[in-house]
Motif scaffolding. Sequence first.
Motif, PDB file in Angstrom:
ATOM      1  N   LYS A  10       0.843  -1.192   0.000  1.00 21.94           N
ATOM      2  CA  LYS A  10       0.000   0.000   0.000  1.00 21.94           C
ATOM      3  C   LYS A  10       0.879   1.244   0.000  1.00 21.94           C
ATOM      4  O   LYS A  10       1.805   1.362   0.810  1.00 21.94           O
ATOM      5  CB  LYS A  10      -0.912   0.011   1.228  1.00 21.94           C
ATOM      6  CG  LYS A  10      -1.763   1.263   1.401  1.00 21.94           C
ATOM      7  CD  LYS A  10      -2.850   1.366   0.361  1.00 21.94           C
ATOM      8  CE  LYS A  10      -3.742   2.578   0.614  1.00 21.94           C
ATOM      9  NZ  LYS A  10      -4.761   2.741  -0.454  1.00 21.94           N
ATOM     10  N   SER A  42      -2.512   1.185  11.377  1.00 22.77           N
ATOM     11  CA  SER A  42      -3.928   1.502  11.195  1.00 22.77           C
ATOM     12  C   SER A  42      -4.328   1.405   9.724  1.00 22.77           C
ATOM     13  O   SER A  42      -5.454   1.002   9.405  1.00 22.77           O
ATOM     14  CB  SER A  42      -4.230   2.905  11.738  1.00 22.77           C
ATOM     15  OG  SER A  42      -4.114   2.919  13.157  1.00 22.77           O
ATOM     16  N   THR A  43      -3.415   1.752   8.834  1.00 23.92           N
ATOM     17  CA  THR A  43      -3.688   1.596   7.400  1.00 23.92           C
ATOM     18  C   THR A  43      -3.951   0.134   7.067  1.00 23.92           C
ATOM     19  O   THR A  43      -4.868  -0.189   6.299  1.00 23.92           O
ATOM     20  CB  THR A  43      -2.503   2.113   6.565  1.00 23.92           C
ATOM     21  OG1 THR A  43      -2.337   3.517   6.794  1.00 23.92           O
ATOM     22  CG2 THR A  43      -2.725   1.873   5.078  1.00 23.92           C
ATOM     23  N   LYS A  46      -7.418  -0.799   8.107  1.00 26.22           N
ATOM     24  CA  LYS A  46      -8.408  -0.244   7.176  1.00 26.22           C
ATOM     25  C   LYS A  46      -8.476  -1.064   5.892  1.00 26.22           C
ATOM     26  O   LYS A  46      -9.552  -1.245   5.315  1.00 26.22           O
ATOM     27  CB  LYS A  46      -8.072   1.217   6.869  1.00 26.22           C
ATOM     28  CG  LYS A  46      -8.319   2.151   8.039  1.00 26.22           C
ATOM     29  CD  LYS A  46      -7.868   3.568   7.709  1.00 26.22           C
ATOM     30  CE  LYS A  46      -8.051   4.496   8.906  1.00 26.22           C
ATOM     31  NZ  LYS A  46      -7.536   5.854   8.637  1.00 26.22           N
ATOM     32  N   CYS A  47      -7.324  -1.561   5.440  1.00 26.68           N
ATOM     33  CA  CYS A  47      -7.324  -2.413   4.245  1.00 26.68           C
ATOM     34  C   CYS A  47      -8.002  -3.755   4.536  1.00 26.68           C
ATOM     35  O   CYS A  47      -8.746  -4.275   3.693  1.00 26.68           O
ATOM     36  CB  CYS A  47      -5.894  -2.640   3.753  1.00 26.68           C
ATOM     37  SG  CYS A  47      -5.102  -1.188   3.025  1.00 26.68           S
ATOM     38  N   ARG A  50     -11.599  -3.247   4.451  1.00 24.62           N
ATOM     39  CA  ARG A  50     -11.989  -2.639   3.174  1.00 24.62           C
ATOM     40  C   ARG A  50     -12.508  -1.212   3.307  1.00 24.62           C
ATOM     41  O   ARG A  50     -13.316  -0.752   2.491  1.00 24.62           O
ATOM     42  CB  ARG A  50     -12.989  -3.532   2.422  1.00 24.62           C
ATOM     43  CG  ARG A  50     -12.387  -4.858   2.000  1.00 24.62           C
ATOM     44  CD  ARG A  50     -13.378  -5.744   1.268  1.00 24.62           C
ATOM     45  NE  ARG A  50     -13.782  -5.192  -0.020  1.00 24.62           N
ATOM     46  CZ  ARG A  50     -13.061  -5.268  -1.149  1.00 24.62           C
ATOM     47  NH1 ARG A  50     -11.881  -5.867  -1.152  1.00 24.62           N
ATOM     48  NH2 ARG A  50     -13.519  -4.744  -2.281  1.00 24.62           N
ATOM     49  N   LEU A  51     -12.036  -0.496   4.336  1.00 22.28           N
ATOM     50  CA  LEU A  51     -12.255   0.940   4.371  1.00 22.28           C
ATOM     51  C   LEU A  51     -11.304   1.624   3.394  1.00 22.28           C
ATOM     52  O   LEU A  51     -11.553   2.731   2.927  1.00 22.28           O
ATOM     53  CB  LEU A  51     -12.042   1.490   5.786  1.00 22.28           C
ATOM     54  CG  LEU A  51     -13.089   1.086   6.821  1.00 22.28           C
ATOM     55  CD1 LEU A  51     -12.690   1.578   8.200  1.00 22.28           C
ATOM     56  CD2 LEU A  51     -14.466   1.626   6.432  1.00 22.28           C
ATOM     57  N   GLU A  52     -10.169   0.964   3.130  1.00 19.56           N
ATOM     58  CA  GLU A  52      -9.247   1.365   2.076  1.00 19.56           C
ATOM     59  C   GLU A  52      -8.884   0.117   1.286  1.00 19.56           C
ATOM     60  O   GLU A  52      -9.083  -1.003   1.754  1.00 19.56           O
ATOM     61  CB  GLU A  52      -7.985   2.018   2.651  1.00 19.56           C
ATOM     62  CG  GLU A  52      -8.235   3.342   3.341  1.00 19.56           C
ATOM     63  CD  GLU A  52      -6.953   4.119   3.567  1.00 19.56           C
ATOM     64  OE1 GLU A  52      -5.959   3.879   2.849  1.00 19.56           O
ATOM     65  OE2 GLU A  52      -6.952   4.971   4.469  1.00 19.56           O
ATOM     66  N   LEU A  76     -14.412  -4.597  13.091  1.00 20.08           N
ATOM     67  CA  LEU A  76     -13.395  -3.667  13.581  1.00 20.08           C
ATOM     68  C   LEU A  76     -13.943  -2.885  14.761  1.00 20.08           C
ATOM     69  O   LEU A  76     -15.010  -2.267  14.666  1.00 20.08           O
ATOM     70  CB  LEU A  76     -12.970  -2.701  12.465  1.00 20.08           C
ATOM     71  CG  LEU A  76     -12.023  -1.566  12.863  1.00 20.08           C
ATOM     72  CD1 LEU A  76     -10.707  -2.112  13.410  1.00 20.08           C
ATOM     73  CD2 LEU A  76     -11.759  -0.639  11.670  1.00 20.08           C
ATOM     74  N   PHE A  78     -13.079   0.281  16.672  1.00 21.81           N
ATOM     75  CA  PHE A  78     -12.247   1.460  16.455  1.00 21.81           C
ATOM     76  C   PHE A  78     -11.579   1.914  17.752  1.00 21.81           C
ATOM     77  O   PHE A  78     -12.000   1.565  18.852  1.00 21.81           O
ATOM     78  CB  PHE A  78     -13.083   2.606  15.888  1.00 21.81           C
ATOM     79  CG  PHE A  78     -13.588   2.369  14.494  1.00 21.81           C
ATOM     80  CD1 PHE A  78     -12.823   2.711  13.390  1.00 21.81           C
ATOM     81  CD2 PHE A  78     -14.838   1.791  14.293  1.00 21.81           C
ATOM     82  CE1 PHE A  78     -13.299   2.496  12.103  1.00 21.81           C
ATOM     83  CE2 PHE A  78     -15.314   1.567  13.005  1.00 21.81           C
ATOM     84  CZ  PHE A  78     -14.541   1.925  11.908  1.00 21.81           C
ATOM     85  N   ASP A 156      -8.251  -1.665  17.125  1.00 21.46           N
ATOM     86  CA  ASP A 156      -7.278  -0.612  16.857  1.00 21.46           C
ATOM     87  C   ASP A 156      -6.971   0.133  18.154  1.00 21.46           C
ATOM     88  O   ASP A 156      -7.816   0.859  18.672  1.00 21.46           O
ATOM     89  CB  ASP A 156      -7.831   0.356  15.806  1.00 21.46           C
ATOM     90  CG  ASP A 156      -6.794   1.363  15.336  1.00 21.46           C
ATOM     91  OD1 ASP A 156      -5.611   1.215  15.688  1.00 21.46           O
ATOM     92  OD2 ASP A 156      -7.165   2.296  14.598  1.00 21.46           O
TER      93      ASP A 156
END
Length: 206
Positions: A10, A42-43, A46-47, A50-52, A76, A78, A156
């Motif tokens: 990513k 955190s990235t 999110k992957c 599937r938030l990113e 997730l 948060f 997270d």
Amino acid sequence: MSFRAEKITKSYGDLMVLKDLDFSVEKNEVLAIVGPSGVGKSTLLKCIVRLEEQDSGEFYLNDVPVDDTNRTKIGLVFQSSSLFQHLNVMDNLLIAVRYHKIYPEEEGVKKAEELLKEFGMLEKKKAYPSELSGGQKQRIAIIRALLLKPLVLCFDEPTSSLDQENKNLLIDIIQKIKKDHAIIVVSHDSEFIEKVSDHTVILGKV
């Protein structure tokens, strides 16, 4: 039940955050993802949910690629509880259940009450988020995620706003729910990680 990542990469423009990352976690296991700030923890979460979208590589749930058809099997919790302030606890718990049509209405209410009782929160079902402590909000957030019947549950930085008593309670909760789930935890809290994790992935600067 298994979840795995294969060759996850990513970038944001010229900044590569994750490169060829591989890991796996099974039901009844806790995988900790650790590393200094800014390395993509955190990235990565999110992957996973599937938030990113990763640039390349694939996530697999029971050997099936994760896409929009099975993404709700990955929950997730948060860093902030993300509760709706204008809704009481029960309505906060049921809003996603109703949207995704996970249960018939009466069954959803019954399941929510069962989990509230199990987590020592049944008397708070009519309370609003402003009336709850940090630890209580987090328990509601965990129950909300569990009501969606995930196979994988991600956390997270779950101890970031908790005192020691609530950290110990969270450790007990994770040890309990991992029997039916694969757990992925992102955290800077080394004491917490040592107590809950079965495996650790250490992220560093790419």
